[in-house]
Structure formats: structure tokens, C-alpha cells
Motif scaffolding. Structure first.
Motif, mmCIF file in Angstrom:
data_model
loop_
_atom_site.group_PDB
_atom_site.id
_atom_site.type_symbol
_atom_site.label_atom_id
_atom_site.label_comp_id
_atom_site.label_asym_id
_atom_site.label_seq_id
_atom_site.Cartn_x
_atom_site.Cartn_y
_atom_site.Cartn_z
ATOM 1 N N SER A 10 0.916 -1.328 -0.148
ATOM 2 C CA SER A 10 -0.065 0.051 0.034
ATOM 3 C C SER A 10 0.855 1.232 0.066
ATOM 4 C CB SER A 10 -0.923 -0.104 1.133
ATOM 5 O OG SER A 10 -0.320 -0.081 2.314
ATOM 6 N N LEU A 11 2.279 1.103 -0.119
ATOM 7 C CA LEU A 11 2.918 2.212 -0.003
ATOM 8 C C LEU A 11 2.778 3.373 -1.122
ATOM 9 C CD1 LEU A 11 6.398 1.277 1.226
ATOM 10 C CD2 LEU A 11 4.617 1.934 2.644
ATOM 11 N N SER A 12 2.894 4.691 -0.914
ATOM 12 C CA SER A 12 2.696 5.497 -2.013
ATOM 13 C C SER A 12 4.025 5.743 -2.779
ATOM 14 C CB SER A 12 2.275 6.987 -1.557
ATOM 15 O OG SER A 12 3.270 7.397 -0.551
ATOM 16 N N THR A 13 3.919 6.275 -3.843
ATOM 17 C CA THR A 13 5.358 6.628 -4.580
ATOM 18 C C THR A 13 6.338 7.464 -3.645
ATOM 19 O OG1 THR A 13 4.045 6.778 -6.613
ATOM 20 C CG2 THR A 13 6.219 7.590 -6.699
ATOM 21 N N GLU A 14 5.781 8.383 -2.791
ATOM 22 C CA GLU A 14 6.754 9.160 -2.075
ATOM 23 C C GLU A 14 7.204 8.323 -0.883
ATOM 24 O OE1 GLU A 14 3.742 9.880 -3.027
ATOM 25 O OE2 GLU A 14 4.066 11.712 -4.244
ATOM 26 N N ARG A 16 7.992 4.825 -1.144
ATOM 27 C CA ARG A 16 9.004 4.021 -1.826
ATOM 28 C C ARG A 16 10.157 4.762 -2.165
ATOM 29 N NH1 ARG A 16 6.953 -0.693 -3.421
ATOM 30 N NH2 ARG A 16 4.534 -0.993 -2.997
ATOM 31 N N ALA A 17 9.923 6.007 -2.459
ATOM 32 C CA ALA A 17 11.257 6.913 -2.874
ATOM 33 C C ALA A 17 11.913 6.862 -1.532
ATOM 34 C CB ALA A 17 10.958 8.174 -3.477
ATOM 35 N N PHE A 18 11.283 7.205 -0.333
ATOM 36 C CA PHE A 18 11.785 7.306 0.957
ATOM 37 C C PHE A 18 12.607 6.201 1.387
ATOM 38 C CE2 PHE A 18 10.931 7.645 5.657
ATOM 39 C CZ PHE A 18 12.036 8.356 6.039
ATOM 40 N N VAL A 19 12.219 5.020 1.196
ATOM 41 C CA VAL A 19 12.662 3.830 1.387
ATOM 42 C C VAL A 19 14.134 3.643 0.759
ATOM 43 C CG1 VAL A 19 12.579 1.463 1.341
ATOM 44 C CG2 VAL A 19 10.604 2.700 2.374
ATOM 45 N N THR A 77 3.210 4.778 9.858
ATOM 46 C CA THR A 77 3.682 3.911 8.567
ATOM 47 C C THR A 77 5.180 4.637 8.331
ATOM 48 O OG1 THR A 77 1.493 3.060 7.830
ATOM 49 C CG2 THR A 77 3.206 3.021 6.403
ATOM 50 N N ASP A 78 5.175 5.808 8.043
ATOM 51 C CA ASP A 78 6.206 6.493 7.898
ATOM 52 C C ASP A 78 7.468 6.259 8.959
ATOM 53 O OD1 ASP A 78 5.480 8.080 5.338
ATOM 54 O OD2 ASP A 78 3.901 8.646 6.764
ATOM 55 N N ALA A 79 7.225 6.585 10.115
ATOM 56 C CA ALA A 79 7.983 6.297 11.152
ATOM 57 C C ALA A 79 8.622 4.791 11.186
ATOM 58 C CB ALA A 79 7.412 6.704 12.583
ATOM 59 N N CYS A 80 7.561 3.711 10.962
ATOM 60 C CA CYS A 80 7.993 2.374 10.852
ATOM 61 C C CYS A 80 8.980 2.078 9.703
ATOM 62 C CB CYS A 80 6.804 1.607 10.842
ATOM 63 S SG CYS A 80 5.712 1.335 12.518
ATOM 64 N N LEU A 81 8.766 2.726 8.692
ATOM 65 C CA LEU A 81 9.655 2.754 7.587
ATOM 66 C C LEU A 81 11.116 3.204 7.835
ATOM 67 C CD1 LEU A 81 7.392 3.929 4.574
ATOM 68 C CD2 LEU A 81 8.140 1.445 5.067
ATOM 69 N N PHE A 82 11.086 4.262 8.609
ATOM 70 C CA PHE A 82 12.431 4.808 8.792
ATOM 71 C C PHE A 82 13.088 3.945 9.724
ATOM 72 C CE2 PHE A 82 15.068 7.346 11.668
ATOM 73 C CZ PHE A 82 15.919 8.029 10.939
ATOM 74 N N LEU A 83 12.385 3.445 10.841
ATOM 75 C CA LEU A 83 13.092 2.588 11.866
ATOM 76 C C LEU A 83 13.420 1.344 11.451
ATOM 77 C CD1 LEU A 83 10.436 3.295 14.761
ATOM 78 C CD2 LEU A 83 12.948 3.747 15.244
ATOM 79 N N ARG A 84 12.711 0.737 10.664
ATOM 80 C CA ARG A 84 12.952 -0.477 9.732
ATOM 81 C C ARG A 84 14.435 -0.522 8.898
ATOM 82 N NH1 ARG A 84 9.941 -3.116 4.664
ATOM 83 N NH2 ARG A 84 10.616 -5.420 4.870
ATOM 84 N N GLU A 85 14.342 0.583 8.234
ATOM 85 C CA GLU A 85 15.450 0.621 7.391
ATOM 86 C C GLU A 85 16.792 1.080 7.953
ATOM 87 O OE1 GLU A 85 15.384 -0.558 4.229
ATOM 88 O OE2 GLU A 85 13.264 -1.194 4.535
ATOM 89 N N THR A 86 16.699 1.930 8.996
ATOM 90 C CA THR A 86 17.753 2.365 9.650
ATOM 91 C C THR A 86 18.296 1.258 10.476
ATOM 92 O OG1 THR A 86 16.598 3.166 11.401
ATOM 93 C CG2 THR A 86 17.435 4.673 9.752
#
Length: 387
Positions: A10-14, A16-19, A77-86
């Protein structure tokens, strides 16, 4: 064949670009063992101030904080993406998780000036800490005894001892939970206070751990606070803490999801390259099946974490105590299992400091203790079924 973990559909284009940007940053700044060792030497723990400042400069530390205080205005969701990827990228930004958990409490309950100091400070690269646990109040945090008493001038006088306080040694501000009334049930009479870390009477002493310097004893000796240091409402600290459980447990789960994924990737890379009896050890069924089980468990954790994040974004005011405890339990226990299995599959090299696996294990094991032990999470889940 790549083992790069999947993204939520369900991620947006933005997003996915952040990841993609986060993954490139991790590869560039922390991609080698030499880089990671140099960064770890900065503070003796999992937080590198120089790299943290770069994250602030990119605007990423305010990922889920309000735009009014310089943040990006994103959601859970955005915070979780940041935490997961870092976490997956082994980015030493250990101060972020306590900072964002604490900042969300200020965002919900703080005064305008407090929100500016806390949320704006996190965006700018400051670290925040929250002081709850005490020598006699760990899992039973409502049993805390650190006191804040009113002074004749209208302020507060604080005395007490907090322990296992993550990142207090790095913090600009500490969100203190203290007892202001002993007349009722133990969950009553608790109050949150905004305490600048360098306030006279505050002493921070390190607790040495397997993971380096991460946690501290914090002593409050005749600490004088002004009347407006109260965060939220006097004697309502317990309900305020409960309101933040979604964020705390979800953020911890996302962080450990990333670590579990990194452990899996490192293990697969090793067993593909290590040969015994004339073939890669990963080709033996005994290891192949164990990795298949781990991959399935990690995928279950991923789905649980991001489903809860989406639910929190859809209903920001709703509490999800059962789901938050499930996410924290599943992600942390899976990361611990992955690290134990990774060490076993790597044999002696899993134990050697030449490889990252022993670091992964140290980070994963403690995750089932902090933020509410696995036993406490199971108890909460059980109570939500009327048990």
C-alpha cells in the motif's frame, strides 16, 4: 537471488522513494564494517552523533512529527519505514527511538512551549529520554516511588532514583514520570514533568551493558522545577502513558523487524558462500529448512507491524493494546530467534567479533526485555481475551 525484504503493497510513490533514499544512505554511510566500527567509537554505543546530525540535516528525524515544529507531518507507517530501514542498514541512530516516543507524548499532552522544545528539538537532531523505571518498579511501573512535591512557591521538588533509562546521557530533555499523590491506587497520582537534562540536582550515571553505553541510572536530588514543567495534567500521568503505548510498542517492533531482516540476509549470505563436504552449507536440508522457517516468521512479523501502522494512521485516537503487544512480542522474539539461529548456522564465525552476528545477538536479546518484557506482552494479550 536477492533476499531484500518486501515493502508493504500500500505504500505511496513518495514512501517508496523514501525507502530507496534510506537504503542508499545506509549503504553509503554504514555499508562496511570499517565504517560501522568508526561510528560506534564515537559514543561507545549504538548512537553516532556525527551521523545523527546528517539525518537531521536531511529532515528525516521529524518523519512523523508535526509540520508546525519543523517535522514532515508523516504518520506511523512513515516512522516504521524509517525505523525498519535504519535498523536493517545498521545505521547507528540509537537515540531516535526514545526521542520519537517521548516527542509523541509531548505532541499529545504538552504545552505549546513544551512541544516546540521537544518536537522541534528532535527535528533539529536533539535526543530525548523518558524516565519511568526504578529499582523497585520495572514491569510494575505504576509502583514507582520517585516523588515530586509542591513547593511553597508553586513549583515542584523532585527526589528519587530512576534506572535503565535509555539515552539519558545523550538527552537534551528528560520526560520524568513521578509520584505526586500517594492517596489512591498506585496507578493514580502520577505526573509527567519536562526536565532539561542539565538541571541542577540531576545526575546521570552509566550502566555498562553488553551493548555498550545505552542505559543509565538517573538520580534526582532536590531538583527544583517550575510550575509549568508539568506535561499534561497533574496526577493523570498513568492515563497519559497508556495513550502512548501504540507508538512505543509499534516503534520497537519496527526497529526489531529491521534487525531480524538484516540477520536473515547476513545468514543467507554466509551459508551460500561457506562450503563443507564439497558444497555450500546452505544447500543442506537441515539449514535450508531452518532458513525457510525464519523467512516465514519474519514475513509474519512484517505483515503484523505494517498492518498495525496502517490501522493507527487510519484511527489516530484509537488504542490498539492487543495488536501493539502482539507486534512487539512477535518482532522482538523473531529477531532474537533469527540471531540465535544465525549464530548457530555460522558456527564459530557467528561468535567471532570479525562478523556482525554477535552484535546482532546482543541487540536482539535485550529487545525482549525493554519496553515491556515478552511475558508482560503475553499477559496483556491474554487479558484482552478476557483471561
Amino acid at each position: 537471488m536477492s533476499v531484500t525484504p518486501a515493502l508493504p503493497r500500500s505504500l505511496s510513490t513518495e514512501q517508496r522513494a523514501f525507502v530507496a533514499a534510506l537504503r542508499e544512505f545506509a549503504r553509503r554511510e554504514c555499508g562496511t564494517r570499517e565504517q560501522r566500527d568508526a561510528l560506534a567509537a564515537e559514543s561507545g554505543g549504538p548512537h553516532a552523533p556525527s551521523l545523527y546530525a546528517r539525518l537531521a540535516g536531511l529532515g528525516w528525524l521529524g518523519v512523523c512529527l508535526p509540520e508546525a515544529y519543523g517535522g514532515a507531518g508523516g504518520g506511523m507507517t512513515d516512522a516504521c519505514l524509517f525505523l525498519r530501514e535504519t535498523s536493517r542498514g545498521l545505521v547507528p541512530a540509537g537515540g531516535f527511538i526514545t526521542s520519537v516516543i517521548t516527542a509523541k507524548a509531548y505532541e499529545r499532552f504538552g504545552s505549546e512551549e513544551q512541544r516546540k522544545a521537544a518536537c522541534g528539538g528532535v527535528v533539529a537532531g536533539q535526543v530525548l529520554s523518558i524516565a519511568m523505571s526504578e529499582p523497585g518498579a520495572g514491569s510494575d511501573v505504576a509502583a514507582l516511588r520517585c516523588r515530586a512535591d509542591r513547593t511553597p512557591e508553586g513549583g515542584w521538588l523532585v527526589n528519587g532514583h530512576k534506572t535503565w533509562i535509555s539515552n539519558a546521557h545523550l538527552a537534551e530533555h528528560i520526560l520524568l514520570v513521578a509520584r505526586t499523590d500517594s492517596g489512591g491506587a498506585k496507578q493514580e497520582g502520577l505526573t509527567m514533568f519536562h526536565v532539561p537534562a542539565r538541571t541542577p540536582g540531576v545526575e546521570i550515571r552509566p550502566i555498562e551493558t553488553m551493548g555498550g553505553r545505552e542505559v543509565n541510572d538517573v538520580y534526582f536530588t532536590d531538583v527544583r522545577l517550575p510550575a509549568d514543567a508539568v506535561v499534561g495534567t497533574v496526577d493523570r500521568g498513568w492515563s497519559q502513558l497508556m495513550a502512548g503505548l501504540n507508538a512505543e510498542r509499534l516503534f520497537l517492533a519496527a526497529n526489531m523487524l529491521g534487525l531480524g531482516e538484516r540477520v536473515f540476509e547476513d545468514t543467507v549470505a554466509y551459508v551460500r558462500g561457506r562450503e563443507q563436504f564439497g558444497r555450500p552449507v546452505g544447500s543442506f536440508q537441515a539449514l535450508r529448512h531452518r532458513l525457510a522457517d525464519l523467512a516465514t516468521e519474519i514475513e509474519c512479523a512484517r505483515l503484523l507491524v505494517f498492518d498495525l501502522a496502517a490501522a493507527c494512521d487510519a484511527e489516530p485516537e484509537r488504542l490498539f493494546p492487543r495488536e501493539a503487544s502482539m507486534a512487539k512480542l512477535k518482532a522482538t522474539e523473531t529477531a532474537k530467534l533469527a540471531a540465535l539461529e544465525g549464530m548457530q548456522m555460522m558456527g564459530g564465525y557467528g561468535y567471532a567479533t570479525e562478523y556482525d552476528m554477535e552484535r546482532h545477538l546482543r541487540a536482539a536479546v535485550v529487545s525482549t526485555v525493554y519496553g515491556g518484557t515478552s511475558e508482560i506482552q503475553r499477559d496483556i494479550i491474554g487479558r484482552n481475551y478476557g483471561l
